[in-house]
Write an enzyme that holds these catalytic residues in place. Sequence first.
Site, PDB file in Angstrom:
ATOM      1  N   ASP A 138       1.587   1.491   5.475  1.00 16.19           N
ATOM      2  CA  ASP A 138       1.628   1.567   4.018  1.00 16.19           C
ATOM      3  C   ASP A 138       2.303   0.312   3.458  1.00 16.19           C
ATOM      4  O   ASP A 138       2.994  -0.408   4.172  1.00 16.19           O
ATOM      5  CB  ASP A 138       2.395   2.831   3.597  1.00 16.19           C
ATOM      6  CG  ASP A 138       2.109   3.262   2.185  1.00 16.19           C
ATOM      7  OD1 ASP A 138       1.095   2.824   1.607  1.00 16.19           O
ATOM      8  OD2 ASP A 138       2.893   4.063   1.634  1.00 16.19           O
ATOM      9  N   GLY A 171       0.877   7.465  -5.707  1.00 18.90           N
ATOM     10  CA  GLY A 171       1.712   8.260  -6.591  1.00 18.90           C
ATOM     11  C   GLY A 171       1.211   9.674  -6.772  1.00 18.90           C
ATOM     12  O   GLY A 171       1.206  10.220  -7.880  1.00 18.90           O
TER      13      GLY A 171
END
Length: 296
Positions: free
Chosen positions: A85, A213
Amino acid sequence: MEIMAFVTMGPMLKRAQAARYGIAAFNMIDYNSARSIIEGAADLQAPIIVQVSVKTIKHWGYKPIATWVRMMAEDVDVPVALHLDHCSDADVIRRCIDAGWSSVMFDGSSLPFAENKARSEEIYAMTEAAGVGLEAEIGAIGGVEDDKFVAEDSAILADYDECLAFVKNMPNLAVFAPAIGTAHGFYKGQPKIAYGLLEKITAAIPIPIALHGGTGLSQEQFDRCIAAGCAKVNISTMHKHRFIEGFIAVRTEKPKLEEPLPFITGQYEAMKKDVLDMIRAFGSAGKAAHAAGREG
Protein backbone atom coordinates in the site's frame (compact mmCIF):
# COMPACT_ATOMS: atom_id res chain seq x y z
CA MET A 1 -8.59 -26.72 -4.72
CA GLU A 2 -8.44 -25.51 -8.31
CA ILE A 3 -9.58 -21.96 -7.53
CA MET A 4 -6.79 -21.39 -5.02
CA ALA A 5 -4.20 -18.95 -6.28
CA PHE A 6 -1.71 -16.42 -5.01
CA VAL A 7 -2.44 -13.84 -7.67
CA THR A 8 -1.65 -10.43 -9.00
CA MET A 9 -4.73 -8.29 -8.53
CA GLY A 10 -5.20 -6.78 -12.00
CA PRO A 11 -7.16 -9.57 -13.72
CA MET A 12 -9.50 -10.20 -10.79
CA LEU A 13 -10.17 -6.47 -10.42
CA LYS A 14 -11.07 -6.24 -14.12
CA ARG A 15 -13.58 -9.07 -13.66
CA ALA A 16 -14.97 -7.44 -10.51
CA GLN A 17 -15.38 -4.09 -12.25
CA ALA A 18 -17.15 -5.67 -15.22
CA ALA A 19 -19.58 -7.49 -12.89
CA ARG A 20 -19.86 -4.49 -10.55
CA TYR A 21 -18.75 -5.93 -7.23
CA GLY A 22 -15.93 -4.72 -5.01
CA ILE A 23 -12.94 -6.71 -3.80
CA ALA A 24 -12.00 -5.88 -0.22
CA ALA A 25 -8.42 -4.76 0.40
CA PHE A 26 -7.58 -4.94 4.11
CA ASN A 27 -4.39 -3.58 5.64
CA MET A 28 -2.89 -6.40 7.70
CA ILE A 29 -1.17 -5.74 11.04
CA ASP A 30 0.43 -9.05 11.97
CA TYR A 31 0.10 -12.79 11.30
CA ASN A 32 -3.17 -12.99 13.25
CA SER A 33 -4.61 -10.10 11.26
CA ALA A 34 -3.59 -11.63 7.92
CA ARG A 35 -5.19 -14.91 9.04
CA SER A 36 -8.47 -13.16 9.84
CA ILE A 37 -8.50 -11.54 6.39
CA ILE A 38 -7.70 -14.65 4.38
CA GLU A 39 -9.80 -17.07 6.41
CA GLY A 40 -12.73 -14.64 6.40
CA ALA A 41 -12.54 -14.49 2.61
CA ALA A 42 -12.35 -18.29 2.42
CA ASP A 43 -15.44 -18.64 4.62
CA LEU A 44 -17.44 -16.51 2.16
CA GLN A 45 -15.72 -17.77 -1.01
CA ALA A 46 -14.59 -14.25 -1.85
CA PRO A 47 -11.49 -12.91 -3.60
CA ILE A 48 -9.32 -10.84 -1.27
CA ILE A 49 -6.40 -8.40 -1.24
CA VAL A 50 -4.06 -8.33 1.76
CA GLN A 51 -2.43 -4.90 1.85
CA VAL A 52 0.68 -3.95 3.83
CA SER A 53 1.87 -0.48 4.76
CA VAL A 54 5.54 0.45 4.57
CA LYS A 55 5.50 0.93 8.34
CA THR A 56 4.26 -2.63 8.87
CA ILE A 57 6.89 -4.03 6.51
CA LYS A 58 9.64 -2.23 8.40
CA HIS A 59 8.36 -3.74 11.64
CA TRP A 60 8.04 -7.40 10.53
CA GLY A 61 10.32 -7.62 7.50
CA TYR A 62 9.75 -8.36 3.83
CA LYS A 63 10.24 -12.13 3.79
CA PRO A 64 8.20 -12.98 6.92
CA ILE A 65 5.13 -11.14 5.59
CA ALA A 66 5.40 -12.66 2.12
CA THR A 67 5.87 -16.12 3.66
CA TRP A 68 2.85 -15.75 5.96
CA VAL A 69 0.49 -14.66 3.20
CA ARG A 70 1.71 -17.15 0.59
CA MET A 71 1.49 -19.99 3.11
CA MET A 72 -2.07 -19.10 4.08
CA ALA A 73 -3.09 -18.63 0.44
CA GLU A 74 -2.03 -22.22 -0.25
CA ASP A 75 -4.58 -23.46 2.27
CA VAL A 76 -7.66 -21.71 0.87
CA ASP A 77 -9.61 -21.98 -2.37
CA VAL A 78 -9.98 -18.26 -3.09
CA PRO A 79 -7.71 -15.85 -5.00
CA VAL A 80 -5.40 -13.93 -2.66
CA ALA A 81 -3.25 -10.95 -3.66
CA LEU A 82 -0.47 -9.48 -1.51
CA HIS A 83 -0.27 -5.75 -2.13
CA LEU A 84 2.10 -3.00 -1.02
CA ASP A 85 0.00 0.00 0.00
CA HIS A 86 0.95 3.70 -0.40
CA CYS A 87 4.68 3.74 -1.15
CA SER A 88 6.80 6.47 -2.73
CA ASP A 89 10.16 4.68 -2.35
CA ALA A 90 11.28 2.72 -5.43
CA ASP A 91 13.73 0.70 -3.32
CA VAL A 92 10.94 -0.54 -1.03
CA ILE A 93 8.87 -1.43 -4.10
CA ARG A 94 11.77 -3.38 -5.59
CA ARG A 95 12.38 -5.23 -2.32
CA CYS A 96 8.70 -6.18 -2.08
CA ILE A 97 8.78 -7.52 -5.63
CA ASP A 98 11.94 -9.51 -4.88
CA ALA A 99 10.38 -10.89 -1.68
CA GLY A 100 7.30 -12.16 -3.51
CA TRP A 101 4.62 -9.45 -3.42
CA SER A 102 2.12 -9.93 -6.23
CA SER A 103 1.09 -6.25 -6.46
CA VAL A 104 2.51 -2.89 -5.39
CA MET A 105 1.47 0.75 -5.25
CA PHE A 106 3.51 3.77 -6.19
CA ASP A 107 2.04 6.86 -4.55
CA GLY A 108 3.42 9.97 -6.21
CA SER A 109 0.31 12.03 -5.48
CA SER A 110 2.29 14.60 -3.46
CA LEU A 111 4.48 15.34 -6.50
CA PRO A 112 3.73 17.79 -9.33
CA PHE A 113 1.67 16.08 -12.02
CA ALA A 114 4.48 15.72 -14.58
CA GLU A 115 6.85 14.23 -12.02
CA ASN A 116 4.21 11.86 -10.64
CA LYS A 117 3.45 10.69 -14.18
CA ALA A 118 7.11 10.18 -15.07
CA ARG A 119 7.96 8.30 -11.88
CA SER A 120 4.80 6.19 -12.07
CA GLU A 121 5.75 5.18 -15.60
CA GLU A 122 9.24 4.19 -14.40
CA ILE A 123 7.73 1.97 -11.68
CA TYR A 124 5.24 0.62 -14.22
CA ALA A 125 8.11 -0.56 -16.43
CA MET A 126 9.62 -2.29 -13.39
CA THR A 127 6.40 -4.06 -12.46
CA GLU A 128 5.61 -5.08 -16.03
CA ALA A 129 9.03 -6.70 -16.33
CA ALA A 130 8.45 -8.54 -13.05
CA GLY A 131 4.88 -9.64 -13.84
CA VAL A 132 3.56 -7.71 -10.84
CA GLY A 133 0.46 -5.50 -10.75
CA LEU A 134 0.75 -1.75 -10.11
CA GLU A 135 -1.58 0.75 -8.47
CA ALA A 136 -0.91 4.45 -9.04
CA GLU A 137 -2.57 7.54 -7.59
CA ILE A 138 -3.39 11.06 -8.69
CA GLY A 139 -4.87 13.93 -6.67
CA ALA A 140 -4.57 14.26 -2.89
CA ILE A 141 -6.67 11.92 -0.73
CA GLY A 142 -7.28 13.48 2.67
CA GLY A 143 -6.51 11.98 6.08
CA VAL A 144 -3.61 9.98 7.49
CA GLU A 145 -1.99 7.00 5.76
CA ASP A 146 1.25 5.68 7.25
CA ASP A 147 3.17 8.89 8.09
CA LYS A 148 1.54 10.96 5.35
CA PHE A 149 -1.07 13.53 6.41
CA VAL A 150 -3.34 15.54 4.12
CA ALA A 151 -5.94 17.76 5.78
CA GLU A 152 -9.38 16.88 4.45
CA ASP A 153 -10.01 20.51 3.50
CA SER A 154 -6.69 20.48 1.59
CA ALA A 155 -7.51 17.34 -0.39
CA ILE A 156 -7.47 17.86 -4.14
CA LEU A 157 -9.83 16.05 -6.49
CA ALA A 158 -8.22 14.41 -9.47
CA ASP A 159 -8.41 16.41 -12.70
CA TYR A 160 -10.23 14.51 -15.45
CA ASP A 161 -7.90 15.52 -18.29
CA GLU A 162 -4.86 14.74 -16.15
CA CYS A 163 -6.31 11.30 -15.39
CA LEU A 164 -6.50 10.53 -19.12
CA ALA A 165 -2.93 11.70 -19.69
CA PHE A 166 -1.65 9.93 -16.57
CA VAL A 167 -2.69 6.42 -17.60
CA LYS A 168 -2.06 6.80 -21.35
CA ASN A 169 1.33 5.05 -21.24
CA MET A 170 0.29 2.50 -18.60
CA PRO A 171 -2.42 0.42 -20.33
CA ASN A 172 -1.93 -2.61 -18.07
CA LEU A 173 -2.17 -0.66 -14.83
CA ALA A 174 -3.80 -3.04 -12.34
CA VAL A 175 -5.79 -0.33 -10.61
CA PHE A 176 -5.99 3.46 -10.71
CA ALA A 177 -6.60 5.61 -7.62
CA PRO A 178 -7.91 9.08 -8.52
CA ALA A 179 -8.90 11.29 -5.59
CA ILE A 180 -12.70 11.56 -5.62
CA GLY A 181 -13.41 13.08 -2.20
CA THR A 182 -12.90 10.16 0.17
CA ALA A 183 -10.35 10.29 3.01
CA HIS A 184 -8.17 7.97 5.04
CA GLY A 185 -9.09 7.48 8.71
CA PHE A 186 -12.42 8.31 10.34
CA TYR A 187 -14.46 11.06 8.69
CA LYS A 188 -15.07 14.23 10.68
CA GLY A 189 -18.16 15.02 8.65
CA GLN A 190 -20.10 13.63 5.71
CA PRO A 191 -17.70 12.75 2.89
CA LYS A 192 -18.39 14.65 -0.33
CA ILE A 193 -17.79 12.04 -3.01
CA ALA A 194 -17.49 13.36 -6.56
CA TYR A 195 -19.66 10.69 -8.19
CA GLY A 196 -19.88 12.61 -11.45
CA LEU A 197 -16.09 12.73 -11.75
CA LEU A 198 -15.84 9.03 -10.89
CA GLU A 199 -18.41 8.08 -13.54
CA LYS A 200 -16.71 10.28 -16.13
CA ILE A 201 -13.32 8.68 -15.41
CA THR A 202 -14.60 5.09 -15.54
CA ALA A 203 -16.47 5.79 -18.79
CA ALA A 204 -13.21 6.88 -20.43
CA ILE A 205 -10.55 4.73 -18.76
CA PRO A 206 -10.76 0.90 -18.98
CA ILE A 207 -8.82 0.40 -15.76
CA PRO A 208 -10.35 -0.69 -12.41
CA ILE A 209 -10.63 2.10 -9.86
CA ALA A 210 -9.51 1.94 -6.22
CA LEU A 211 -11.74 3.43 -3.55
CA HIS A 212 -9.48 4.70 -0.78
CA GLY A 213 -10.85 5.73 2.60
CA GLY A 214 -13.49 3.02 2.89
CA THR A 215 -13.75 3.15 6.69
CA GLY A 216 -16.88 5.05 7.67
CA LEU A 217 -18.65 5.09 4.32
CA SER A 218 -22.31 4.06 4.26
CA GLN A 219 -23.70 1.08 2.37
CA GLU A 220 -25.31 3.49 -0.08
CA GLN A 221 -21.96 5.17 -0.73
CA PHE A 222 -20.22 1.83 -1.22
CA ASP A 223 -22.96 0.68 -3.58
CA ARG A 224 -22.80 3.83 -5.67
CA CYS A 225 -19.00 3.84 -5.92
CA ILE A 226 -18.85 0.14 -6.82
CA ALA A 227 -21.64 0.57 -9.38
CA ALA A 228 -19.59 3.38 -10.92
CA GLY A 229 -16.50 1.17 -11.32
CA CYS A 230 -14.63 1.04 -8.02
CA ALA A 231 -13.43 -2.58 -7.94
CA LYS A 232 -10.90 -2.34 -5.10
CA VAL A 233 -12.20 -1.06 -1.76
CA ASN A 234 -9.64 -0.21 0.92
CA ILE A 235 -10.26 -0.80 4.62
CA SER A 236 -7.48 0.05 7.07
CA THR A 237 -8.54 2.21 10.02
CA MET A 238 -11.52 0.04 10.96
CA HIS A 239 -9.40 -3.12 10.90
CA LYS A 240 -6.79 -1.51 13.19
CA HIS A 241 -9.49 -0.51 15.65
CA ARG A 242 -10.93 -4.04 15.70
CA PHE A 243 -7.43 -5.33 16.49
CA ILE A 244 -7.30 -3.13 19.60
CA GLU A 245 -10.95 -3.52 20.56
CA GLY A 246 -10.73 -7.33 20.42
CA PHE A 247 -7.94 -7.26 22.97
CA ILE A 248 -9.71 -4.76 25.23
CA ALA A 249 -12.97 -6.76 25.18
CA VAL A 250 -11.20 -9.83 26.56
CA ARG A 251 -9.37 -7.78 29.20
CA THR A 252 -12.65 -6.13 30.26
CA GLU A 253 -14.48 -9.45 30.50
CA LYS A 254 -11.61 -11.26 32.24
CA PRO A 255 -9.44 -8.67 34.00
CA LYS A 256 -7.34 -11.29 35.83
CA LEU A 257 -6.65 -13.48 32.81
CA GLU A 258 -2.93 -14.01 32.27
CA GLU A 259 -2.95 -16.53 29.40
CA PRO A 260 -2.21 -14.66 26.13
CA LEU A 261 -3.97 -16.97 23.65
CA PRO A 262 -7.54 -15.89 24.54
CA PHE A 263 -6.52 -12.29 23.79
CA ILE A 264 -5.16 -13.33 20.39
CA THR A 265 -8.38 -15.24 19.72
CA GLY A 266 -10.45 -12.22 20.73
CA GLN A 267 -8.52 -10.03 18.31
CA TYR A 268 -8.91 -12.58 15.53
CA GLU A 269 -12.67 -12.89 16.01
CA ALA A 270 -13.19 -9.12 16.09
CA MET A 271 -11.13 -8.58 12.93
CA LYS A 272 -12.69 -11.52 11.10
CA LYS A 273 -16.22 -10.25 11.80
CA ASP A 274 -15.19 -6.96 10.21
CA VAL A 275 -13.81 -8.82 7.19
CA LEU A 276 -17.04 -10.82 6.77
CA ASP A 277 -19.20 -7.70 7.10
CA MET A 278 -17.23 -5.76 4.48
CA ILE A 279 -17.09 -8.63 1.97
CA ARG A 280 -20.87 -8.90 2.16
CA ALA A 281 -21.21 -5.12 1.86
CA PHE A 282 -19.08 -5.03 -1.30
CA GLY A 283 -21.00 -7.86 -3.00
CA SER A 284 -17.99 -10.17 -3.41
CA ALA A 285 -19.25 -13.09 -1.30
CA GLY A 286 -19.39 -16.18 -3.51
CA LYS A 287 -17.35 -14.49 -6.25
CA ALA A 288 -14.06 -16.41 -5.80
CA ALA A 289 -14.51 -18.54 -8.92
CA HIS A 290 -15.65 -15.56 -10.98
CA ALA A 291 -12.71 -13.40 -9.86
CA ALA A 292 -10.34 -16.25 -10.67
CA GLY A 293 -11.77 -16.47 -14.20
CA ARG A 294 -13.21 -19.93 -13.70
CA GLU A 295 -16.85 -19.17 -14.40
CA GLY A 296 -19.01 -16.95 -16.54
